[in-house]
Scaffold this motif. Structure first.
Motif, PDB file in Angstrom:
ATOM      1  N   VAL B  34      17.538 -70.677 -80.875  1.00 10.95           N
ATOM      2  CA  VAL B  34      17.502 -69.883 -79.646  1.00 10.95           C
ATOM      3  C   VAL B  34      18.313 -68.622 -79.899  1.00 10.95           C
ATOM      4  O   VAL B  34      19.404 -68.700 -80.476  1.00 10.95           O
ATOM      5  CB  VAL B  34      18.097 -70.674 -78.457  1.00 10.95           C
ATOM      6  CG1 VAL B  34      18.204 -69.792 -77.211  1.00 10.95           C
ATOM      7  CG2 VAL B  34      17.248 -71.913 -78.155  1.00 10.95           C
ATOM      8  N   VAL B  35      17.775 -67.467 -79.517  1.00 11.34           N
ATOM      9  CA  VAL B  35      18.497 -66.220 -79.790  1.00 11.34           C
ATOM     10  C   VAL B  35      18.766 -65.396 -78.542  1.00 11.34           C
ATOM     11  O   VAL B  35      17.994 -65.399 -77.584  1.00 11.34           O
ATOM     12  CB  VAL B  35      17.738 -65.315 -80.803  1.00 11.34           C
ATOM     13  CG1 VAL B  35      17.820 -65.891 -82.203  1.00 11.34           C
ATOM     14  CG2 VAL B  35      16.302 -65.102 -80.364  1.00 11.34           C
ATOM     15  N   SER B  36      19.883 -64.677 -78.614  1.00  9.44           N
ATOM     16  CA  SER B  36      20.216 -63.695 -77.588  1.00  9.44           C
ATOM     17  C   SER B  36      19.541 -62.378 -77.940  1.00  9.44           C
ATOM     18  O   SER B  36      18.909 -62.257 -78.986  1.00  9.44           O
ATOM     19  CB  SER B  36      21.730 -63.458 -77.558  1.00  9.44           C
ATOM     20  OG  SER B  36      22.396 -64.616 -77.147  1.00  9.44           O
ATOM     21  N   ALA B  37      19.738 -61.370 -77.088  1.00  9.94           N
ATOM     22  CA  ALA B  37      19.299 -60.011 -77.396  1.00  9.94           C
ATOM     23  C   ALA B  37      20.333 -59.403 -78.339  1.00  9.94           C
ATOM     24  O   ALA B  37      21.491 -59.811 -78.333  1.00  9.94           O
ATOM     25  CB  ALA B  37      19.219 -59.199 -76.103  1.00  9.94           C
ATOM     26  N   PRO B  38      19.941 -58.420 -79.165  1.00 10.95           N
ATOM     27  CA  PRO B  38      20.898 -57.829 -80.106  1.00 10.95           C
ATOM     28  C   PRO B  38      22.114 -57.249 -79.382  1.00 10.95           C
ATOM     29  O   PRO B  38      21.975 -56.505 -78.407  1.00 10.95           O
ATOM     30  CB  PRO B  38      20.084 -56.723 -80.794  1.00 10.95           C
ATOM     31  CG  PRO B  38      18.650 -57.176 -80.666  1.00 10.95           C
ATOM     32  CD  PRO B  38      18.584 -57.864 -79.341  1.00 10.95           C
ATOM     33  N   GLY B  39      23.312 -57.616 -79.859  1.00 12.85           N
ATOM     34  CA  GLY B  39      24.559 -57.128 -79.261  1.00 12.85           C
ATOM     35  C   GLY B  39      25.027 -55.862 -79.953  1.00 12.85           C
ATOM     36  O   GLY B  39      24.232 -55.132 -80.561  1.00 12.85           O
ATOM     37  N   LYS B  40      26.330 -55.633 -79.873  1.00 11.26           N
ATOM     38  CA  LYS B  40      26.901 -54.411 -80.464  1.00 11.26           C
ATOM     39  C   LYS B  40      27.000 -54.530 -81.982  1.00 11.26           C
ATOM     40  O   LYS B  40      27.418 -55.553 -82.503  1.00 11.26           O
ATOM     41  CB  LYS B  40      28.309 -54.195 -79.906  1.00 11.26           C
ATOM     42  CG  LYS B  40      28.328 -53.843 -78.440  1.00 11.26           C
ATOM     43  CD  LYS B  40      29.767 -53.587 -77.995  1.00 11.26           C
ATOM     44  CE  LYS B  40      29.783 -53.241 -76.513  1.00 11.26           C
ATOM     45  NZ  LYS B  40      31.142 -52.869 -76.059  1.00 11.26           N
ATOM     46  N   ARG B  41      26.667 -53.435 -82.687  1.00  3.49           N
ATOM     47  CA  ARG B  41      26.787 -53.409 -84.142  1.00  3.49           C
ATOM     48  C   ARG B  41      28.188 -52.938 -84.547  1.00  3.49           C
ATOM     49  O   ARG B  41      28.664 -53.172 -85.638  1.00  3.49           O
ATOM     50  CB  ARG B  41      25.739 -52.470 -84.744  1.00  3.49           C
ATOM     51  CG  ARG B  41      24.316 -52.977 -84.583  1.00  3.49           C
ATOM     52  CD  ARG B  41      23.322 -51.844 -84.705  1.00  3.49           C
ATOM     53  NE  ARG B  41      23.501 -50.858 -83.613  1.00  3.49           N
ATOM     54  CZ  ARG B  41      22.751 -49.771 -83.437  1.00  3.49           C
ATOM     55  NH1 ARG B  41      21.770 -49.507 -84.285  1.00  3.49           N
ATOM     56  NH2 ARG B  41      22.971 -48.954 -82.418  1.00  3.49           N
ATOM     57  N   PHE B  42      28.818 -52.189 -83.626  1.00  3.20           N
ATOM     58  CA  PHE B  42      30.181 -51.668 -83.853  1.00  3.20           C
ATOM     59  C   PHE B  42      30.771 -51.487 -82.451  1.00  3.20           C
ATOM     60  O   PHE B  42      30.055 -51.555 -81.451  1.00  3.20           O
ATOM     61  CB  PHE B  42      30.147 -50.343 -84.640  1.00  3.20           C
ATOM     62  CG  PHE B  42      29.057 -49.413 -84.193  1.00  3.20           C
ATOM     63  CD1 PHE B  42      29.286 -48.502 -83.159  1.00  3.20           C
ATOM     64  CD2 PHE B  42      27.764 -49.462 -84.788  1.00  3.20           C
ATOM     65  CE1 PHE B  42      28.268 -47.656 -82.739  1.00  3.20           C
ATOM     66  CE2 PHE B  42      26.757 -48.616 -84.352  1.00  3.20           C
ATOM     67  CZ  PHE B  42      27.003 -47.719 -83.318  1.00  3.20           C
ATOM     68  N   ASP B  43      32.094 -51.264 -82.413  1.00  2.16           N
ATOM     69  CA  ASP B  43      32.785 -51.279 -81.128  1.00  2.16           C
ATOM     70  C   ASP B  43      32.182 -50.411 -80.030  1.00  2.16           C
ATOM     71  O   ASP B  43      32.100 -50.817 -78.880  1.00  2.16           O
ATOM     72  CB  ASP B  43      34.268 -50.887 -81.316  1.00  2.16           C
ATOM     73  CG  ASP B  43      35.100 -52.104 -81.680  1.00  2.16           C
ATOM     74  OD1 ASP B  43      34.516 -53.210 -81.755  1.00  2.16           O
ATOM     75  OD2 ASP B  43      36.322 -51.954 -81.882  1.00  2.16           O
ATOM     76  N   GLU B  44      31.771 -49.174 -80.407  1.00  2.00           N
ATOM     77  CA  GLU B  44      31.305 -48.252 -79.361  1.00  2.00           C
ATOM     78  C   GLU B  44      29.804 -48.380 -79.108  1.00  2.00           C
ATOM     79  O   GLU B  44      29.230 -47.602 -78.338  1.00  2.00           O
ATOM     80  CB  GLU B  44      31.641 -46.797 -79.722  1.00  2.00           C
ATOM     81  CG  GLU B  44      33.114 -46.483 -79.791  1.00  2.00           C
ATOM     82  CD  GLU B  44      33.750 -47.035 -81.062  1.00  2.00           C
ATOM     83  OE1 GLU B  44      33.086 -47.051 -82.117  1.00  2.00           O
ATOM     84  OE2 GLU B  44      34.915 -47.487 -80.976  1.00  2.00           O
ATOM     85  N   ASP B  45      29.176 -49.304 -79.794  1.00  2.00           N
ATOM     86  CA  ASP B  45      27.732 -49.463 -79.669  1.00  2.00           C
ATOM     87  C   ASP B  45      27.359 -50.011 -78.275  1.00  2.00           C
ATOM     88  O   ASP B  45      28.212 -50.492 -77.526  1.00  2.00           O
ATOM     89  CB  ASP B  45      27.255 -50.456 -80.748  1.00  2.00           C
ATOM     90  CG  ASP B  45      25.756 -50.349 -80.985  1.00  2.00           C
ATOM     91  OD1 ASP B  45      25.155 -49.334 -80.565  1.00  2.00           O
ATOM     92  OD2 ASP B  45      25.192 -51.280 -81.590  1.00  2.00           O
ATOM     93  N   THR B  46      26.078 -49.874 -77.930  1.00  2.00           N
ATOM     94  CA  THR B  46      25.592 -50.416 -76.662  1.00  2.00           C
ATOM     95  C   THR B  46      24.676 -51.598 -76.937  1.00  2.00           C
ATOM     96  O   THR B  46      23.834 -51.543 -77.836  1.00  2.00           O
ATOM     97  CB  THR B  46      24.812 -49.335 -75.886  1.00  2.00           C
ATOM     98  OG1 THR B  46      25.627 -48.165 -75.810  1.00  2.00           O
ATOM     99  CG2 THR B  46      24.469 -49.794 -74.473  1.00  2.00           C
TER     100      THR B  46
END
Lengths: 450, 450
Positions: B34-46
């Protein structure tokens, strides 16, 4: 001005009444006196109130009651003889009792009126005796005094209009002796107070006359800080606050019948517990505040067995708005009183006296909890004892909780439950009843012998 | 068979997806993903979900949304490029988003559908990638999988009929990849779960396929026994029970979104928390029971600030049947949730999060308590912190309460409140918030460093 109330053992016979008279006359501020009915003169003796109840029961069953009547009259006769007083009132008492017995009134009213004769006659004899030894005293009939009560036989409540009338008693000359235990309705019907009735009269009179002190004379020197059947010769408590007294009297301490004190507490009048047989002892004073410097933070340790808990657990209980309210409502609807309800996030333990949960109620309550609250688990744990550590401001003194729990652990007793709220004057520990004595002894050592 | 759920950071980009694929393919029992939607790749990412929300808001305000749409597509484009996969699905995703944006549906439904695109596309890309590296995998649409939910946009609840359908997934060949976060009503309408939605999907799938283990991959190695911002490098917890997890997550521990676990708990399936970036770490296993021999009686220490108590006192409170029920009813009627209610004989402290008592409610509640309950005193105490000592069976081990209170005293912190019920897995201490860090550090020392 003081109000002095004397319990049944203090007015049991002529010898005791003489002590009472000495106490009253030794301090002119003791202007108001409230008396109980004569109690036991020796262990196997019968209290006058119980003689009057036997009399009433004979009448209820339409049986002859001359023997029972004679026993009552004999008690008073003996007192009057030994006090060398006129026996005029004996005839009055007998006539009054017969007229109640033969009267067409309902049984509860009849019982109240019969029992009240004990206190009433005590008051009459004491006032007569005081006058006979040169201290003018008057018997004051409760109706005349202004003790106006609700129309609830055997559980009358004082009405607020009583207090103004009682205040006028201050104007009277000499010692005023008022019988405890009963008052009158606005319609003029005699009504008895519930248990502790003479204490209630004393408390009402103290509030009404705005006494500086309400002295309650009984047969103990003072209140002990722990149950003397668990700890040998424990320390006496000289000062207690009303709140401390309440917390102590809850679990095993019979300091006082606490409802009796409501009028005195509302009027912020201090209450002294003293011994008729040792009137110069320091006694215990109960008031709104006490000095906290002399004694440690703990005023006393109360303990009692006979508790159980209903334990419920449900995943996500704390998210469920109204869960506790619903649980308590079930208990209320099944007429069950509970004591405490410590809780976790997803569970709650409702502590109650074992007698509250009769086998019939147990089944209904467990079923309702399962069905209505859909809990994951509900179970009952029995054989619990509660220990209350009581002390005003205790929770503002660092380390009391730690010391208390350590003391219980030292007695190798496991603490099942703890309950201590903010600003509260007590800390509750729930343990298995088998460990109670050891835990109490260890706590006593920690807080009173260290 | 296991169900492995991967959170947003685990599927944030191609590099992370490769780790995920490694984890899945390293153990053939990992058949359901089961997967989530893609999260942040780096701190300031959306996060992709937040990009989709921005897209929806543009539409809501009838503003152009091409820029927002492009940002979403670009994220997926980048992943497909780096994973060397066909970009066929990009067109599908774009068409689907445009059709939702232009559709005549209500806003909440539109938002659910937009957000679901994140998880849905994650699942499609992952299954495509797994197949491309020689591990046959299928994307399973939640409706096809059988995740049937109630008609409550944004807070759908799974329906019981889901489980039988899900069980049939066991028959399928290869790895089944299911998007988290949403299901379908019986009428075929898409509905999103509340917060923690992908965890919910994972939990439902685990229960449905009767998995031997539900693995929840995130970006931490395991759960710490105490807040690592208060204690440096604290011990890790390797085993926890469901109850302990709940108690810990209550006060300051964000172990898990606890409602998500209900299906797994009901099915008694153990849950493992693992790190996608360190999949061979021991992780933390949460199950119905844990071995108590290895670790001490205490599993963890949770703490949180921001609590207050409403303190009420009334002489003879404990004689008043229904007092607590009435008090709780007032709170319920004013829509206030409370946490605990430790009580004395004549007083009670109701503990709640400060946010529950808005200034408007405060006035109403205090007035109602005064008027309806006729209490002697009601006051509010603020700036409280709660500390929970959590451990299954803790209260059957002698001296834990004593050690805990002593540890808090050693930190010269006064204990305002204590709450520990019978058979409960936690002990609550209420203290002033200023003492929280010192108290927690001292407790950690006592239970984890001794």
């Amino acid at each position: 001005m003081r109000v002095a109330k004397f319990g049944g053992s203090s007015v049991a016979n002529a010898a005791q009444l003489k002590k009472v008279a000495n106490i009253i006359t030794s301090d002119p501020s003791r202007k108001f006196v409230v008396v109980s009915a004569p109690g036991k003169r020796f262990d196997e003796d019968t209290k006058v109130t119980d003689l009057l109840i036997s009399l009433g029961k004979q009448g209820e069953q339409n049986k002859p009651y001359q023997d029972e009547l004679k026993k009552v009259i004999d008690r008073f006769d003996e007192m009057l003889t030994e006090l060398e007083l006129s026996k005029e009132i004996l005839k009055e008492v007998e006539d009054s009792l017969v007229s109640i017995m033969e009267g067409e009134t309902v049984f509860t009213h009849k019982m109240d009126a019969l029992k009240a004769t004990g206190e009433d006659t005590s008051a009459k004899i004491l006032s007569q005796y005081l006058s006979s030894i040169g201290h003018p005293a008057s018997y004051v009939h409760p109706q005349e005094a202004g003790i106006i009560v609700s129309d609830e036989p055997g559980k009358a409540q004082v009405l607020d209009e009583s207090y103004d009338k009682l205040y006028q008693l201050r104007e009277r000359e000499g010692i005023q002796v008022i019988p405890g235990f009963f008052g009158y309705t606005l319609e003029g019907e005699l009504m008895a107070f519930p248990r502790g009735g003479s204490d209630i009269t004393g408390s009402i009179v103290a509030a009404g006359v705005k006494a500086e002190l309400y002295e309650n004379f009984t047969d103990v020197d003072s209140v002990y800080c722990v149950n003397p059947t668990i700890v040998d010769s424990p320390k006496e408590i000289f000062e207690l606050t009303y709140k401390e007294m309440r917390e102590l009297s809850y679990a095993g301490f019979s300091v006082f019948h606490d409802e009796a004190l409501i009028p005195t507490i509302k009027a912020k009048i201090p209450v002294a517990i003293k011994n008729t047989n040792n009137p110069n002892g320091r006694g215990t004073v109960i008031s709104a505040e006490r000095s906290l410097t002399d004694d440690g933070p703990v005023a006393g340790i109360a303990s009692d067995t006979g508790f159980l808990t209903i334990y419920v657990s449900k995943y996500l209980m704390n998210r469920e708005k109204g869960f506790a309210r619903h649980l308590f409502q079930i208990l209320e609807e099944e007429d069950i009183s509970f004591e405490h309800a410590p809780s976790g996030i997803d569970d709650m333990s409702v502590i109650m006296r074992e007698g509250q949960l009769t086998p019939g109620k147990e089944e209904v309550v467990l079923r309702r909890i399962k069905d209505e609250l859909r809990v994951d688990q509900v179970s009952i744990e029995r054989d619990l004892a509660l220990i209350m550590i009581v002390g005003e401001g205790m929770n503002r003194i660092l380390g009391v909780t730690g010391k208390a729990t350590q003391a219980i652990s030292n007695a190798t007793v496991n603490i099942e439950m703890v309950n201590q709220g903010s600003s509260e004057v007590s800390m509750m520990f729930g343990i298995k009843k088998d460990g109670m004595e050891a835990a109490v002894q260890s706590l006593y050592k920690e807080f009173f012998e260290a």
